[in-house]
Every structure is written in structure tokens, then in C-alpha cells.
Design a protein around this motif. Structure first.
Motif, PDB file in Angstrom:
ATOM      1  N   UNK A 195       8.414 -34.569  20.251  1.00  0.00           N
ATOM      2  CA  UNK A 195       8.928 -32.961  19.368  1.00  0.00           C
ATOM      3  C   UNK A 195       8.839 -34.053  17.474  1.00  0.00           C
ATOM      4  N   UNK A 196       8.871 -35.184  17.425  1.00  0.00           N
ATOM      5  CA  UNK A 196       9.428 -36.196  16.829  1.00  0.00           C
ATOM      6  C   UNK A 196       7.857 -36.863  15.505  1.00  0.00           C
ATOM      7  N   UNK A 197       6.772 -36.182  16.160  1.00  0.00           N
ATOM      8  CA  UNK A 197       5.686 -37.010  15.789  1.00  0.00           C
ATOM      9  C   UNK A 197       5.073 -36.178  15.312  1.00  0.00           C
ATOM     10  N   UNK A 198       4.166 -36.408  14.247  1.00  0.00           N
ATOM     11  CA  UNK A 198       3.292 -35.943  13.160  1.00  0.00           C
ATOM     12  C   UNK A 198       2.032 -35.498  14.103  1.00  0.00           C
ATOM     13  N   UNK A 199       1.513 -34.366  14.546  1.00  0.00           N
ATOM     14  CA  UNK A 199       0.446 -33.808  14.873  1.00  0.00           C
ATOM     15  C   UNK A 199      -0.840 -34.627  15.448  1.00  0.00           C
ATOM     16  N   UNK A 200      -0.868 -35.286  14.885  1.00  0.00           N
ATOM     17  CA  UNK A 200      -2.572 -36.212  14.787  1.00  0.00           C
ATOM     18  C   UNK A 200      -1.619 -37.300  16.167  1.00  0.00           C
ATOM     19  N   UNK A 201      -0.818 -37.867  15.794  1.00  0.00           N
ATOM     20  CA  UNK A 201      -0.087 -38.865  16.899  1.00  0.00           C
ATOM     21  C   UNK A 201      -0.069 -38.067  18.352  1.00  0.00           C
ATOM     22  N   UNK A 202       0.452 -36.823  18.318  1.00  0.00           N
ATOM     23  CA  UNK A 202       0.554 -36.219  19.034  1.00  0.00           C
ATOM     24  C   UNK A 202      -0.950 -36.018  20.379  1.00  0.00           C
ATOM     25  N   UNK A 203      -1.748 -35.359  19.506  1.00  0.00           N
ATOM     26  CA  UNK A 203      -3.112 -35.367  20.259  1.00  0.00           C
ATOM     27  C   UNK A 203      -3.551 -36.918  20.187  1.00  0.00           C
ATOM     28  N   UNK A 204      -3.815 -37.760  19.532  1.00  0.00           N
ATOM     29  CA  UNK A 204      -4.089 -39.294  19.854  1.00  0.00           C
ATOM     30  C   UNK A 204      -3.802 -39.594  21.799  1.00  0.00           C
ATOM     31  N   UNK A 205      -2.286 -38.396  21.598  1.00  0.00           N
ATOM     32  CA  UNK A 205      -1.293 -39.129  22.643  1.00  0.00           C
ATOM     33  C   UNK A 205      -1.793 -38.532  24.295  1.00  0.00           C
ATOM     34  N   UNK A 206      -1.758 -37.057  23.790  1.00  0.00           N
ATOM     35  CA  UNK A 206      -2.767 -36.682  24.805  1.00  0.00           C
ATOM     36  C   UNK A 206      -4.040 -36.648  25.123  1.00  0.00           C
ATOM     37  N   UNK A 207      -4.995 -37.300  24.133  1.00  0.00           N
ATOM     38  CA  UNK A 207      -6.869 -37.996  24.297  1.00  0.00           C
ATOM     39  C   UNK A 207      -6.608 -39.556  25.408  1.00  0.00           C
TER      40      UNK A 207
END
Length: 352
Positions: A195-207
């Protein structure tokens, strides 16, 4: 996209413990009324940051108060528990709720909590992995025996009761570091993104999760990844920005982001072994600008902007948005209910 609500059970100045519980029980009942798909509760110990030390006790209470909501943990800190108890208590809640349990698990990070239990934080990863094997072993086998480094059954045991859901309740692993994402993607275990990571990081995590899981031979089409975000929607973007600044001024973030919260090894004063990715995250007072939170961190704005942000997360492969509508904001109950009702009316229909 599904929508769930997150409940930290933070106790603000002037509140009794019963006040905190009553507040969130009402919000959970409202979540079911409004059509949210589920709720997740946070486990914490020894301070007011969160006052639910046993999530399964609270979820059993919620099972009797609700009929449809998924009942989730967000998360059980496995290294702080005997995994046999976790398997038993989770199975019991799944039974009482008619198969509505979602088990979110993680290794934890708060040094203050680990010290209180007399557990070395540097052992958290190894304890977590072994505890997970015990839980899955008990759920997946008619009888089970385990002799490990940290846990042992002592003899062959049978889990009673067994979960209603087959083969067992959905499991999500809390993922902050890229290492965690990859490690559990290889096992096909879906993540609950930081929850504390910016959008680009969570998007990359999902990828990364989907690429890694697919390479390991898992069916990624059946996986439901969860992402947690601070969420707020107002009638206009201008009003949302004004409210965001007001909320920030109401709360002392250093109460959360400090040495007690940080994964610090008391022997060295630095990040504990296995927590290098966290270094300094919790030692800077959690200070981020309103502009950063507006652009990169929170799902916030008017309905059109919020729908667009959620579409981005959906396109990345997330199936459930865990909405934190203000767990660290001392917001009166009726105001919080208005926030949830407005989101349900103005945002959720776009994803039906």
C-alpha cells in the motif's frame, strides 16, 4: 474489479477500545449493505496503531453479523504465531462463515512487535516459509506431521475442523520487496501489493508476478491479485485536494513511521537481515508531499479521475482493490459512512 474495505482498528486519542471496535463493526455492516465484495482486518500488537491482536476472533464475530461479505486477514503475521493454531482458527472461521474466508499472510516487519514476542526479526522470512508449509500441510493432507527448525507437531495430527472451501481458502501473500513478489509467484501464490508503493511499482509488481508465475507453469488467469490503496473520492477534484490536505494536517504520521515500526535490528541499528529493502522507509517520518500522494500514491479525486486510476490497476492485472478510506484519520463515523456511500454510488457502478 472487486472492491474490499481495509480496517486497521487504529485507536485515536480519547477513544476506548470498545469505541474502536464499535466504529469498525458498523463500517463492516455498511460495506455489506453497499455491495463491497469483502473486508480485510489488520493484526498488530502492543500499541494503539492497531488493536486487534487476533484476527480470527474478530472475523468470527463478523461472520455472525454478515451474510455475503468475504472475510479477510490483511495480514496474519505468521512468524508471531504457532502455525497449527493459524490453520485451526482459519478453518473454523471458514466453517462459521460458510466458506467466506480469505487468508492474507505475511512475515511482518515491526521490530517492536517481534521484540515483544521474543522473536528475532532476522528469522522472519525463514519462520514465515516454514509456518506456511505447516498451514498448507494441515489443510492439504488427511494427517500431517512436521519436524522443522522452528515448529513441530510432535506426532501425526489431523486438522479439525477442516475448511469449507476446496482445496482451501484463497491465500494472498503480502509483497513489499521485488524479491517477495518473485519468490511467491514461483509458487503460484497471489500477492497483496504494497500500500505504500507508488502506482508504477505496484503495476510492475503485478507484471512481474504474472510473468514469473506463468514461467513456473501456473495458471495466471485464475489468480486474483489484490492491491491496497488509500482511497478518497469527492464531488470535484478541487474538493478532494482540499480534503487531502485537511486529512494530512489532522494526523501525526510520525506515530506510524518511526523506529518502533521500522524493521530494525536492535543490535546494529540498521535494517534487520532480509529487510534491506525497507531501509529508511520507516525512519524518515513517512514524510511525502501532498503532490506525491496525489500523483503517485493514492486513489483520489473526483469520480472520473478515481475510475481512471482504478482502470490502470485493473489493466495491470489486479482483481481486487483493498480500499483504505481513512484508517489513520480521526474521522467521525457519519462522515466516514458518507465517504463510503459516495464511492459506492459514484465509482463502483463503472466496474459492474
Amino acid at each position: 474489479m472487486k472492491f474490499s474495505t481495509f480496517h486497521l482498528f487504529h485507536r485515536f486519542d480519547g477513544q476506548s477500545f470498545k469505541d474502536v471496535y464499535d466504529y469498525h463493526l458498523e463500517l463492516v455492516e455498511l460495506a455489506e449493505e453497499l455491495g463491497f465484495s469483502g473486508v480485510r482486518l489488520a493484526e498488530h500488537h502492543f500499541r494503539d496503531y492497531g488493536v486487534v491482536p487476533n484476527l480470527f476472533t474478530m472475523l468470527a464475530n463478523l461472520a455472525a453479523r454478515t451474510e455475503r461479505l468475504r472475510l479477510g486477514t490483511g495480514i496474519v503475521v505468521l512468524p508471531l504465531h504457532n502455525p497449527i493454531h493459524v490453520a485451526e482458527e482459519a478453518a473454523m472461521v471458514d466453517m462459521l462463515s460458510g466458506g467466506r474466508l480469505d487468508l492474507g499472510i505475511g512475515r511482518g516487519y515491526q521490530s517492536f512487535e517481534f521484540e515483544g514476542f521474543g522473536i528475532d526479526l532476522a528469522e522472519a522470512r525463514d519462520r514465515f516459509n516454514e509456518a506456511l508449509e505447516v498451514v498448507l500441510g494441515l489443510w492439504g493432507s488427511p494427517s500431517f506431521r512436521h519436524e522443522g527448525k522452528f515448529y513441530r507437531t510432535g506426532t501425526e495430527v489431523e486438522l479439525v475442523p477442516r475448511p469449507v472451501q476446496h482445496p482451501f481458502p484463497p491465500i494472498h501473500v503480502a509483497a513489499v520487496s521485488p524479491e517477495t513478489v518473485t519468490m511467491y509467484a514461483e509458487r503460484g501464490l497471489p500477492i497483496l501489493a504494497d500500500p505504500a508503493a507508488p502506482f508504477r511499482k505496484v503495476v510492475r509488481a503485478a507484471e512481474t508476478w504474472r510473468e514469473t508465475a506463468a514461467e513456473a507453469g501456473h495458471d495466471v488467469t485464475a489468480a486474483e491479485l489484490v492491491v491496497a490503496r488509500s482511497v478518497y473520492v469527492a464531488a470535484t477534484a478541487e474538493r478532494a485536494r482540499e480534503d487531502q490536505a485537511r486529512f494530512e494536517a489532522m494526523f501525526d504520521r510520525s506515530r506510524i513511521f518511526n523506529e518502533r515500526s521500522a524493521p530494525i535490528d536492535p543490535r546494529t541499528g540498521r535494517a534487520a537481515q532480509g529487510f534491506e529493502y525497507y531501509q529508511d522507509r520507516y525512519l524518515k517520518g513517512g514524510s511525502v508531499s501532498n503532490d506525491f500522494r496525489w500523483e503517485q500514491l493514492e486513489v483520489i479525486g473526483d469520480p472520473e479521475r478515481v475510475v481512471g486510476q482504478i482502470r490502470l490497476l485493473e489493466a495491470a492485472g489486479f482483481a481486487d482493490l483493498l480500499c483504505d478510506f481513512g484508517s489513520t484519520r480521526p474521522m467521525p463515523l457519519e462522515e466516514m459512512k458518507k465517504v463510503m456511500r459516495f464511492f459506492a454510488a459514484e465509482v463502483m457502478p463503472a466496474f459492474e
